[in-house]
Write a protein that holds these residues in place. Structure first.
Motif, short mmCIF file in Angstrom:
data_model
loop_
_atom_site.label_atom_id
_atom_site.label_comp_id
_atom_site.label_asym_id
_atom_site.label_seq_id
_atom_site.Cartn_x
_atom_site.Cartn_y
_atom_site.Cartn_z
N GLY A 110 89.73 12.61 34.28
CA GLY A 110 90.79 11.80 33.51
C GLY A 110 91.30 12.46 32.31
O GLY A 110 92.21 12.09 31.69
N ASP A 111 90.68 13.52 31.84
CA ASP A 111 90.89 14.23 30.64
C ASP A 111 92.34 14.72 30.84
O ASP A 111 93.29 15.08 29.93
CB ASP A 111 89.96 15.41 30.16
CG ASP A 111 89.67 16.31 31.45
OD1 ASP A 111 89.52 15.84 32.43
OD2 ASP A 111 90.14 17.44 31.19
N LEU A 112 92.69 15.16 32.17
CA LEU A 112 94.12 15.72 32.41
C LEU A 112 95.09 14.76 32.10
O LEU A 112 96.49 15.30 31.61
CB LEU A 112 94.00 16.04 33.82
CG LEU A 112 93.06 17.29 34.49
CD1 LEU A 112 93.45 17.33 35.73
CD2 LEU A 112 93.76 18.49 33.74
N LEU A 113 95.02 13.50 32.08
CA LEU A 113 96.07 12.73 31.65
C LEU A 113 96.02 12.45 30.26
O LEU A 113 97.28 11.76 29.60
CB LEU A 113 95.77 11.23 32.27
CG LEU A 113 96.13 11.44 34.00
CD1 LEU A 113 95.76 10.05 34.44
CD2 LEU A 113 97.75 11.69 34.19
N ASP A 114 95.26 12.96 29.44
CA ASP A 114 95.16 12.77 27.96
C ASP A 114 96.40 13.49 27.48
O ASP A 114 96.81 14.56 27.81
CB ASP A 114 93.83 13.42 27.56
CG ASP A 114 93.56 12.83 25.96
OD1 ASP A 114 93.20 11.52 26.10
OD2 ASP A 114 93.70 13.48 25.10
N ARG B 66 103.46 19.51 35.39
CA ARG B 66 104.31 18.81 36.25
C ARG B 66 103.84 17.94 36.99
O ARG B 66 104.28 16.77 37.29
CB ARG B 66 105.37 19.76 36.87
CG ARG B 66 106.83 19.49 36.99
CD ARG B 66 107.68 20.28 37.51
NE ARG B 66 108.70 19.79 38.32
CZ ARG B 66 109.38 20.72 38.99
NH1 ARG B 66 109.40 22.21 38.89
NH2 ARG B 66 110.28 20.11 40.10
N LEU B 67 102.79 18.42 38.01
CA LEU B 67 101.93 17.71 38.99
C LEU B 67 101.26 16.32 38.12
O LEU B 67 101.59 15.27 38.58
CB LEU B 67 100.95 18.44 39.76
CG LEU B 67 100.32 17.81 40.48
CD1 LEU B 67 101.06 17.44 41.72
CD2 LEU B 67 99.18 18.89 41.12
N ILE B 68 100.82 16.44 37.00
CA ILE B 68 100.18 15.57 36.36
C ILE B 68 101.34 14.32 35.82
O ILE B 68 100.64 13.36 36.06
CB ILE B 68 99.42 16.27 34.91
CG1 ILE B 68 98.31 17.16 35.45
CG2 ILE B 68 98.92 14.94 34.03
CD1 ILE B 68 97.86 18.01 34.23
N GLU B 69 102.20 15.02 35.34
CA GLU B 69 103.29 13.73 35.20
C GLU B 69 103.63 12.97 36.27
O GLU B 69 104.11 11.64 36.11
CB GLU B 69 104.52 14.61 34.37
CG GLU B 69 104.21 15.52 33.15
CD GLU B 69 103.37 14.58 31.98
OE1 GLU B 69 103.55 13.31 32.20
OE2 GLU B 69 102.99 15.20 31.09
N LEU B 70 103.82 13.68 37.36
CA LEU B 70 104.24 13.12 38.81
C LEU B 70 103.14 11.99 38.90
O LEU B 70 103.60 10.64 39.33
CB LEU B 70 104.48 13.98 39.74
CG LEU B 70 105.69 14.81 39.42
CD1 LEU B 70 105.71 15.70 40.87
CD2 LEU B 70 106.90 13.97 40.05
N ILE B 71 101.95 12.39 38.68
CA ILE B 71 100.79 11.24 39.17
C ILE B 71 100.71 10.16 38.03
O ILE B 71 100.39 9.25 38.43
CB ILE B 71 99.49 12.11 39.11
CG1 ILE B 71 99.61 13.13 40.40
CG2 ILE B 71 98.39 11.46 39.36
CD1 ILE B 71 98.27 14.22 40.39
N ARG B 72 100.81 10.54 36.94
CA ARG B 72 101.02 9.70 35.70
C ARG B 72 102.19 8.67 35.92
O ARG B 72 101.54 7.31 35.71
CB ARG B 72 101.15 10.21 34.54
CG ARG B 72 101.14 9.36 33.40
CD ARG B 72 101.86 9.86 32.08
NE ARG B 72 101.33 11.23 31.77
CZ ARG B 72 100.60 11.75 31.12
NH1 ARG B 72 99.58 10.98 30.65
NH2 ARG B 72 100.44 13.00 30.91
#
Lengths: 227, 471
Positions: A160-164, A107-113
């Motif tokens: 950056g792989d977290l956004l993959d 969820r955090l990753i999506e917010l950052i994205r």
């Protein structure tokens, strides 16, 4: 290298043995149904039940729910996914802190994205940081995720792989497995396990016998024994 | 979809495919018959439960009506009047330990009691251990005999009130014997193949009872077993780790399922399966779609699907008509096995519909020409037997009214149509899906591995894997 003492089983002999094996159609149907159900092919499973008369091992409605959760994670709607999991069975997240953490992390990753920096920070501090205190592994992952905020060009940064897309798939597959487990169902279909077993037993035989092998599972062609 | 019908099918070709399905039917019939031992159960070894009263030695010993006690009522005169009795079955081999016990109720005149193991070739007038390939722990001298003329120093003697046990430890390949709950000694098992638990009495008034496990043993077998189970479990988990480490192509399972649906003509499932896999994230690559097998497995897909549906709905007449229209060459020989299967199914459907008179007339008209092999005869008998029951679905031949019988006939028709494909080089491929070939290979490989291993260890059984729940 060939050892002279190695036993050879000819193709004719082996084919005779193969034709002596009893395989029940219903068992093969069950194996296919298990694959469809576990992999979430709900419409195909329903149709297969009608076309082959094979009963699925779990209620097909639960597949629809499970696939909806999976899809929500895959498309980045993590909040929606968490809600759906809790509708399905609140115990799944209660008893599985690691899964819950990974969903919150996603969820955090999506917010950052989506560039919602303030919301992301607030969410990290309120929801994720307390969990990081409980578990060292969680803390490291949290730090890694928050590090995304520190880079201008997130696509070319060390985390950056977290956004993959693969990160979403990883989380989706974890939640999928947890739901299956909660339904007392194996998280993997049986068919790939059988293929592993076939690979293993053929390798074992290779040490002592030369016999017709199947090397390519997709064609299931018998290869002649090396004499 | 265009299908070409080929005219160049030899009758023997059809016979091969057809007889495969007759065999499948026979297997079903036999499996459900309680009198017969199914081949699927080959691994469920039955353990001895009683003494063998059929082959026991000529009248010297007396087996009690419970088949678990033996006595020696007469006076012994020489060494060929031993009262020997074997168990009704050999000791099971596909396990870690086998064990049984005797209780000496009366040591009689001389206490010449023995416990041991013998092969099926054993001469039932002699003490176990006196003959080759037999082993016996004797009560009167405490010696162990193993077919070498004289006994070896082994353990204490035993007499009235003692419980004595004999066992096989498959892990170490040893026989072991116990007295009153303690191990007396072990001896290397240098005989291959099945051995029977065997007891002997040889002097007046001797009497023993045998416990094949119905009652608790005096010897704590569990502690012994648990030691080996731990060993075995460790061995297995190491094996499991090796297996888990193996990687298989990610889409292999997907491709096998897809070709299975094609092979059996589950066309509608296939369409939904393909539709769904295009929308998965990430989409499954359909590289294999143009593979060499593809062309053959989509052959006549639509017609095969229609025929399967007709048969599954019980519309055998319509199926007959469609086959006649599309593949007249299959029906050309009206005494072929495929016609036989369809006629039987028609008969079964008439019975299902309660149209018994019609069924009788139909049977009389159609079954006549199939009196060619005893296999078919048996199956006709099964069909006819349906008429004998008020509630046929609850009878031994009730399987004929199950879904699976329709599926069998549909599979046979499907295979016959696949075999008309002029591009199909290998008849086997018209009968077997790739999934089935892989399962056959898996089973045969496991059997070969077991045979290399002295017939010990596990075989592979698909239905067991299916029944096993969570890991």
């Amino acid at each position: 290298m060939q050892t002279t003492s190695k036993k050879v089983i000819t193709r004719d002999e082996w084919e005779k043995r193969l034709s002596d094996v009893k395989v029940r159609k219903q068992d093969m149907n069950k194996l296919v149904m298990n694959f469809l159900v576990t992999e979430g092919y709900v419409e195909a499973a329903e149709k297969f039940r009608m076309e082959s008369g094979t009963e699925p091992e779990i209620d097909l409605a639960t597949i629809t729910d499970r696939m909806a959760v999976k899809k929500a994670v895959q498309s980045g709607n993590v909040e929606d996914a968490i809600e759906k999991v809790n509708d399905l069975n609140p115990e799944i997240l209660d008893t599985n802190p690691q899964l819950f953490f990974h969903l919150q992390q996603q969820r955090l990753i999506e917010l950052i994205r989506n560039g919602k920096v303030e919301e992301a920070l607030e969410f990290a501090q309120e929801e994720l940081a307390p969990r990081g205190e409980e578990n060292r592994g969680f803390l490291e992952e949290l730090e890694r995720t928050v590090a995304l905020l520190a880079f201008e060009d997130v696509n070319n940064c060390p985390v950056g792989d977290l956004l993959d897309i693969s990160q979403r798939l990883k989380t989706a597959s974890e939640v999928n497995a947890a739901i299956l487990t909660s339904q007392s169902h194996e998280k993997d279909p049986k068919l790939p396990t059988l293929l592993k077993l076939l690979t293993w037993v053929q390798n074992q035989l290779d040490e002592k016998v030369s016999y017709p092998r199947i090397n390519d599972f997709s064609t299931a062609m018998l290869e002649d024994p090396a004499v | 979809m265009t299908e070409t019908t080929s005219q160049n099918k030899s009758p023997s070709h059809n016979g091969f495919t057809g007889s495969y399905f007759v065999q499948v039917w026979r297997d079903t019939s036999l499996t459900l018959n309680p009198e017969s031992k199914s081949e699927f159960d080959e691994d469920c070894e039955e353990a001895p439960t009683a003494l063998d009263t059929v082959n026991s030695s000529g009248g010297f010993s007396l087996v009690g009506p419970d088949k678990l006690s033996v006595s020696y009522p007469s006076v012994n005169l020489h060494g060929h009047d031993v009262g020997v009795v074997q168990a009704n079955r050999p000791a099971p081999m596909k396990r870690l330990v086998y064990y049984f016990e005797i209780l000496v109720k009366n040591a009689g005149a001389k206490g010449q009691i023995a416990i041991g193991f013998t092969t099926s070739a054993f001469k039932l007038r002699r003490q176990p251990g006196w003959e080759a390939n037999s082993y016996g722990y004797h009560g009167d001298d405490g010696l162990l005999y193993r077919g070498r003329g004289k006994g070896d120093t082994f353990g204490p003697t035993y007499s009235t009130g003692d419980t004595v046990g004999g066992g096989i430890n498959y892990a170490t390949q040893q026989f072991f014997f116990t007295k009153n709950g303690a191990v007396v000694g072990t001896v290397y098992k240098d005989v291959k193949g099945p051995v029977f638990p065997t007891v002997a009495v040889h002097s007046q008034s001797e009497e023993i009872t045998v416990n094949f496990g119905k009652d608790p043993f005096v010897f704590d077998l569990k502690s012994l077993v648990s030691v080996y189970q731990a060993y075995e479990a460790e061995h297995r988990s190491r094996q499991q780790i090796d297996i888990d480490k193996i990687s298989v192509p990610q889409d292999a399972g997907y491709g096998i399922v897809r070709s299975y649906l094609q092979h059996y003509g589950y066309e509608e499932t296939l369409q939904l399966f393909d539709l769904a896999s295009k929308s998965t994230v990430p989409p499954i690559s359909l590289v294999s779609e143009i593979g060499c097998g593809e062309e053959n497995s989509v052959y006549a897909l639509n017609q095969r699907r229609i025929l399967r549906q007709l048969i599954r709905c019980g519309q055998v007449d319509d199926a007959f008509a469609k086959i006649q229209e599309w593949y007249p060459q299959i029906m050309k020989d009206d005494s072929s096995i495929i016609c036989f299967l369809l006629h039987c199914q028609k008969f079964v459907e008439l019975v299902r519909g309660g149209r018994l008179e019609e069924a009788i007339l139909y049977g009389r008209r159609e079954f006549q020409k199939f009196k060619i092999s005893s296999d078919l005869d048996e199956l006709v008998k099964d069909c006819a037997a349906l008429l004998a029951y008020e509630q046929p679905h609850k009878s031994v031949v009730g399987y004929l009214l199950c879904d699976s019988q329709r599926e069998l006939v549909a599979d046979a028709v499907n295979a016959m149509i696949l075999s008309t494909n002029p591009n199909m080089k290998n008849t086997r491929l018209s009968m077997y899906s790739s999934l089935e070939i892989l399962i056959r290979q898996l089973t045969a490989s496991f059997l070969e591995r077991r045979s290399l291993n002295g017939d010990q260890g596990e075989a592979f059984h698909l239905h067991r894997i299916l029944e096993s729940g969570m890991k």
